[in-house]
Design a protein around this motif. Structure first.
Motif, PDB file in Angstrom:
ATOM      1  N   ILE A   1      32.210  16.171   0.867  1.00 25.08           N
ATOM      2  CA  ILE A   1      32.478  17.806   1.260  1.00 25.08           C
ATOM      3  C   ILE A   1      31.024  18.262   1.126  1.00 25.08           C
ATOM      4  O   ILE A   1      30.255  17.278   0.440  1.00 25.08           O
ATOM      5  N   VAL A   2      30.536  19.341   2.359  1.00 23.15           N
ATOM      6  CA  VAL A   2      29.854  19.975   2.405  1.00 23.15           C
ATOM      7  C   VAL A   2      29.531  21.137   1.328  1.00 23.15           C
ATOM      8  O   VAL A   2      30.991  21.779   1.196  1.00 23.15           O
ATOM      9  N   ASN A   3      28.715  21.490   0.985  1.00 24.68           N
ATOM     10  CA  ASN A   3      28.680  22.771   0.060  1.00 24.68           C
ATOM     11  C   ASN A   3      28.400  23.855   1.085  1.00 24.68           C
ATOM     12  O   ASN A   3      27.731  23.875   1.986  1.00 24.68           O
ATOM     13  N   ASP A   4      29.709  24.742   1.140  1.00 30.31           N
ATOM     14  CA  ASP A   4      29.339  26.015   2.223  1.00 30.31           C
ATOM     15  C   ASP A   4      29.251  27.025   1.584  1.00 30.31           C
ATOM     16  O   ASP A   4      29.148  27.988   1.787  1.00 30.31           O
ATOM     17  N   PHE A   5      28.077  27.454   0.145  1.00 28.66           N
ATOM     18  CA  PHE A   5      28.459  28.022  -0.453  1.00 28.66           C
ATOM     19  C   PHE A   5      26.839  28.877  -0.367  1.00 28.66           C
ATOM     20  O   PHE A   5      25.814  27.413  -0.289  1.00 28.66           O
TER      21      PHE A   5
ATOM     22  N   PHE B   1      37.561  24.567  -1.674  1.00 29.12           N
ATOM     23  CA  PHE B   1      37.948  24.526  -2.836  1.00 29.12           C
ATOM     24  C   PHE B   1      38.388  24.849  -3.696  1.00 29.12           C
ATOM     25  O   PHE B   1      39.527  25.382  -4.702  1.00 29.12           O
ATOM     26  N   HIS B   2      37.472  25.790  -3.715  1.00 30.30           N
ATOM     27  CA  HIS B   2      37.416  27.512  -4.487  1.00 30.30           C
ATOM     28  C   HIS B   2      38.393  28.491  -4.426  1.00 30.30           C
ATOM     29  O   HIS B   2      39.632  28.277  -4.751  1.00 30.30           O
TER      30      HIS B   2
ATOM     31  N   SER C   1      33.126  24.152  -3.212  1.00 33.50           N
ATOM     32  CA  SER C   1      32.784  24.518  -1.604  1.00 33.50           C
ATOM     33  C   SER C   1      34.396  26.137  -1.471  1.00 33.50           C
ATOM     34  O   SER C   1      35.095  25.982  -1.910  1.00 33.50           O
ATOM     35  N   ARG C   2      33.979  26.515  -0.122  1.00 32.82           N
ATOM     36  CA  ARG C   2      35.038  27.633  -0.461  1.00 32.82           C
ATOM     37  C   ARG C   2      36.541  26.852  -0.271  1.00 32.82           C
ATOM     38  O   ARG C   2      37.418  28.154  -1.254  1.00 32.82           O
TER      39      ARG C   2
END
Lengths: 155, 531
Positions: A133-137, B34-35, B31-32
């Motif tokens: 998964i890519v971090n999009d925060f 997941f959040h 990630s969004r």
């Protein structure tokens, strides 16, 4: 007595009735249909997944039927998976979805516990690696999320 | 099968059920997507406290923002609210609430009782709290489990009436301390109880209610009562406990903790109570009752005849019996070997029952259908190879094997025990820990020095014989003065493939060995109570 299950990609599977009835969905269908010989269509399950599900049900055909226990706490029990089950679960999410659709609670639990064990104890970055998964925060968003969820106590 | 790990949206709620708070908090930062999936799971359990620092543990807790909580009411399944918090936390309606717990504190409760204040008008702060509590139960009729613990603001009539008339399908009520301080409230309390299927009433303070003896509780299958002496003005009288029991025709399981009868001044009334109870059993008052759990049901009469008579008169197929500080003697034991008790699957004998080593062995060698057995101790010297254990279906065994201080040739005797244990191949739980250190005069056999001389669990003493226990999931030996070490740990990991929990002191263990255990999913603890 055997029943015929048909996967979404039109493959037939001949299974013992006793094995098929590990799925509550199929069990109910059979009760409604009665003594008919007609095959049971499963439009939500591919042949590949159905093969695995049938393999699971065959292996567990003699297990006692589980009684749903609402007051049980699943969080404390994710470490009681049988070794055969651990090898069986190649962490395929499709099996979990199929188990949910077919209403086979023990298989659903095993699948979920396996995935839960992968997540436990990992940092967010490690979880991202495990599931690609890519971090999009943004860093600010991350800080905000940490702050607004600090309150949570042990479940 | 793809072989690639994926976690699509649809299955995340299922996984979330098995995650602890730390894991979920980590998921929120992944990630969004997941959040969004995991935040509702975090809000399933909410605890509201009245100060920033937990006075007992000194942990600093972050308070919950009530406005944030208002946006997440749909996610809350379990709401725990302490007393003296802002009224706003009581004005919330949780459409999917399953469990509601109101916690006060017992010292505030007892100080009011001592000052005889619990019957007079409540101080203003408590009045607001009573109104708040009523609002909360009115707004949450979906609740299945209600836990009320030591509330200084004793619930009033309206509280119980609301539960009785508006809650959809209550199941479990767990009440400790004061529940009603007026007769009207007490009547409402008992009426509310008729809606539940499980009642646990501990140290209950409730005003006398004339209607209790007229009510029936048709839904109750499980009852757990801790009697109080009834000498303090509002503690539930022992005879009212019996009235309650008799009003539950569908009763399946009874837990009766009669601690208060221990004082000799009450022993006369206790005898009368037990007699009445026994008579009710004789008359088959509870046709579904098959599980008994008694604590301190002894009386000053020697010999412990009461329990024997009770078992003798028991008309149903008893499946479970748990006893603590209740005289269990040879006569009771003889009864249990009778075919009438063929149905007995679970037998747990805690300390204070006077069970001797020979009696415990007698059960293992005579009762073929027992599946769960617990006793305090068995002397290794008493284990006789010519008297094999017959309980082949044994799944769980909790007992401490010890040597009499003066025994020679311990090694040979240990092997006798191993030989018998090895045959119990259905065992999923084996606990050889030492839990009965606080001996009373009812356990004359247990000497403090014996407790140090427990069964040797090293490989060279015979642990290897237990490789037959392939289904073992739990192995415990807490407080048993072992000198096991890495060799034993490696052996356990190799032969007990299903092992999930290990409890007891392991000497000289390398950190990497512990990590390997964890990676395999084995939980390790130094100690923990036996079942």
């Amino acid at each position: 007595m055997t029943v015929i299950l048909v996967s979404s990609d039109n493959q037939d599977f001949k299974v013992d009735k006793e094995v098929a009835e590990r799925s509550i969905l199929i069990k109910n269908m059979l009760e409604d249909v009665g003594e008919s010989d007609s095959p049971i269509p499963l439009p939500n399950v591919t042949a590949a997944v159905l093969t695995k599900v049938i393999e699971y049900c065959e292996h567990h055909r003699n297990d006692p039927v589980q009684v749903p226990e609402e007051t049980d706490d699943p969080r404390k029990r994710s470490n009681d998976i049988e070794e055969w089950d651990m090898k069986f679960m190649q962490v395929d999410h499709e099996i979990i979805l199929a188990a949910n659709y077919l209403d086979i609670k023990p298989l659903l639990d095993v699948g979920c516990k396996t995935v839960a064990n992968i997540i436990k104890g990992k940092t967010p970055e490690e979880i991202r690696k495990a599931f690609n998964i890519v971090n999009d925060f943004t860093p600010e968003e991350e800080a905000q999320i940490k702050k607004e969820n600090e309150w949570a106590e042990d479940r | 099968m793809t072989g690639i790990l994926e976690l699509p949206e649809e299955i995340r709620p299922f996984i979330g059920k098995f995650l602890d708070t730390n894991a979920i908090q980590a998921c929120l930062l992944v990630s969004r997507s997941f959040h969004q999936s995991f935040e509702p799971i975090l809000w399933q359990k909410v605890v509201i406290r009245n100060s920033k620092v937990d006075p007992v543990i000194g942990i600093k807790r972050v308070p919950i923002d009530v406005d944030a909580l208002k946006t997440r009411t749909r996610d809350v399944h379990n709401y725990v609210i302490h007393d003296r918090v802002d009224s706003q936390f009581y004005e919330l309606s949780f459409p999917h609430l399953k469990r509601l717990q109101l916690i006060g504190n017992s010292s505030a409760v007892s100080s009011r009782t001592l000052k005889n204040e619990d019957n007079g008008p409540l101080p203003f702060s408590y009045q607001t709290q009573v109104a708040d509590q009523n609002r909360l139960v009115r707004l949450n009729p979906t609740t299945r489990t209600l836990v009320v613990t030591d509330l200084p603001a004793t619930p009033n009539t309206k509280f119980w009436e609301t539960i009785h008339s508006t809650w959809f399908s209550p199941q479990i009520l767990h009440a400790t301390g004061p529940v009603a301080s007026t007769q009207e409230a007490a009547n409402a309390f008992w009426k509310a109880c008729t809606r539940f299927t499980e009642l646990t009433l501990l140290r209950l303070t409730v005003e006398y209610s004339p209607i209790l003896s007229t009510l029936t509780f048709p839904r109750i299958r499980y009852l757990n009562l801790e009697t109080t002496p009834g000498v303090q003005s509002r503690w539930l009288r022992p005879q009212d406990h019996l009235v309650l029991m008799k009003a539950c025709p569908q009763l399946k399981h009874l837990t009766w903790n009669a601690s208060s009868f221990s004082s000799t001044s009450l022993s006369l009334s206790a005898s009368a109570l037990l007699l009445e109870f026994r008579q009710a059993i004789e008359q088959n008052h509870w046709p579904y009752l098959d599980s008994l759990d008694f604590c301190k049901l002894y009386i000053s009469k020697p010999g412990g005849k009461e329990l024997t008579l009770l078992l003798q008169d028991f008309p149903n197929r008893l499946t479970a019996l748990r006893l603590e500080s209740c005289q269990f003697n040879i006569r009771s034991l003889r009864l249990l070997k009778d075919p009438k008790f063929d149905s007995l699957r679970i037998l747990k004998l805690f300390s204070g029952c006077g069970v001797t080593s020979k009696m415990a062995l007698d059960i293992l060698t005579s009762c073929p259908r027992i599946e769960v057995f617990r006793s305090t101790h068995i002397y290794v010297g008493d284990v006789d190879p010519s008297q094999p254990w017959v309980c082949k279906r044994l799944r769980s065994l909790t007992v401490c094997f010890i040597h009499r201080e003066s025994t020679p040739s311990r090694a040979e005797l240990d092997l006798n025990v191993y030989a018998q244990l090895a045959k119990m191949t259905d065992l999923t739980r084996l606990d050889l820990g030492q839990y009965s250190m606080g001996y009373t005069t009812s356990d004359p056999e247990f000497h403090l020095m014996d407790a140090i001389n427990t069964l040797d669990l090293r490989l060279k003493a015979g642990l290897g014989h237990l490789s037959t226990l392939s289904k073992l999931r739990f192995f415990g030996f807490a407080f048993s003065f072992q000198v096991t070490g890495e060799a034993e740990l490696l052996w356990m990991m190799e032969h007990w493939k299903e092992l999930r929990t290990l409890v007891g002191q392991l000497g000289g263990i390398v950190w990497s060995a512990l990590r390997a255990m964890e990676a395999r999913g084995v939980e390790y603890r130094l100690s923990g109570r036996g079942i």
